[in-house]
Write a protein that holds these residues in place. Structure first.
Motif, mmCIF file in Angstrom:
data_model
loop_
_atom_site.group_PDB
_atom_site.id
_atom_site.type_symbol
_atom_site.label_atom_id
_atom_site.label_comp_id
_atom_site.label_asym_id
_atom_site.label_seq_id
_atom_site.Cartn_x
_atom_site.Cartn_y
_atom_site.Cartn_z
ATOM 1 N N ASP A 99 0.840 -1.206 0.000
ATOM 2 C CA ASP A 99 0.000 0.000 0.000
ATOM 3 C C ASP A 99 0.876 1.258 0.000
ATOM 4 O O ASP A 99 0.587 2.221 -0.714
ATOM 5 N N LEU A 100 1.920 1.250 0.801
ATOM 6 C CA LEU A 100 2.817 2.406 0.870
ATOM 7 C C LEU A 100 3.507 2.634 -0.468
ATOM 8 O O LEU A 100 3.628 3.772 -0.927
ATOM 9 N N LEU A 101 3.960 1.541 -1.115
ATOM 10 C CA LEU A 101 4.651 1.668 -2.395
ATOM 11 C C LEU A 101 3.718 2.120 -3.518
ATOM 12 O O LEU A 101 4.131 2.841 -4.425
ATOM 13 N N ALA A 102 2.466 1.697 -3.473
ATOM 14 C CA ALA A 102 1.513 2.044 -4.530
ATOM 15 C C ALA A 102 0.767 3.343 -4.248
ATOM 16 O O ALA A 102 0.051 3.843 -5.110
ATOM 17 N N GLY A 103 0.905 3.882 -3.053
ATOM 18 C CA GLY A 103 0.181 5.105 -2.694
ATOM 19 C C GLY A 103 -1.305 4.857 -2.497
ATOM 20 O O GLY A 103 -2.133 5.684 -2.855
ATOM 21 N N THR A 104 -1.627 3.700 -1.905
ATOM 22 C CA THR A 104 -3.021 3.321 -1.695
ATOM 23 C C THR A 104 -3.294 3.023 -0.235
ATOM 24 O O THR A 104 -2.376 2.931 0.577
ATOM 25 N N ALA A 105 -4.564 2.848 0.069
ATOM 26 C CA ALA A 105 -5.000 2.434 1.402
ATOM 27 C C ALA A 105 -6.199 1.514 1.222
ATOM 28 O O ALA A 105 -6.915 1.605 0.220
ATOM 29 N N VAL A 106 -6.412 0.638 2.176
ATOM 30 C CA VAL A 106 -7.566 -0.260 2.143
ATOM 31 C C VAL A 106 -8.556 0.238 3.176
ATOM 32 O O VAL A 106 -8.211 0.448 4.338
ATOM 33 N N VAL A 107 -9.801 0.460 2.734
ATOM 34 C CA VAL A 107 -10.836 0.992 3.620
ATOM 35 C C VAL A 107 -12.030 0.043 3.629
ATOM 36 O O VAL A 107 -12.230 -0.741 2.707
ATOM 37 N N HIS A 108 -12.818 0.139 4.689
ATOM 38 C CA HIS A 108 -14.070 -0.621 4.754
ATOM 39 C C HIS A 108 -15.117 0.134 3.953
ATOM 40 O O HIS A 108 -15.331 1.324 4.162
#
Length: 153
Positions: free
Chosen positions: A120-129
């Protein structure tokens, strides 16, 4: 825990799809040409290729894989916006970096403030509900029972 459940569901879908597809191809080639193609590629290479296509396709289109959708997760940009196909590709390609070194790339989920894994850090993403239009509760009678139990002293 929901991320682990989503990954397990996705792996189940991928391996089942690969097995069914390989059995179908083997059945057809055996029926028409008398050839057996039980292992045209090493099984791990085939499953890995299918996993990359599966994850990239679903993330680029819906920002979630079927496993993530079942458990109510969605991948977003680190600022909360919708991911684009390039970020989906970076997420998919960086995912093995979290898995390969004994799963150490998942430790930031526990210790980092934003609960983002290495990929997530490398791709610039986050996982959300994100449950979409579905309520984030158990169905019918069980929800009513649990609500009554919570109200009683």
């Amino acid at each position: 825990m929901s991320r682990a459940a989503a990954t397990a569901l996705d792996l189940l879908i991928i391996t089942t799809s690969f097995t069914i597809a390989l059995a179908g191809v083997n059945l057809l080639t055996n029926a028409f040409w008398g050839l057996s193609v039980r292992r045209p590629l090493p099984a791990t290479a085939g499953v890995a290729a299918l996993a990359v296509c599966y994850a990239l396709g679903f993330l680029a289109i819906a920002a979630r894989t079927p496993g993530q959708g079942i458990v109510g997760l969605r991948i977003v940009r680190s600022d909360g916006g919708t991911i684009h196909p390039g970020q989906a590709l970076r997420w998919v390609l960086a995912f093995p970096l979290s898995v390969v070194p004994l799963g150490l790339g998942f430790l930031p989920i526990v210790f980092q403030r934003e609960h983002r894994a290495l990929h997530d850090l490398l791709a610039g993403t986050a996982v959300v509900h994100d449950w979409g239009d579905r309520p984030a509760e158990l169905p019918g009678p069980l929800s009513a029972f649990l609500a009554r139990q919570a109200e009683s002293p």
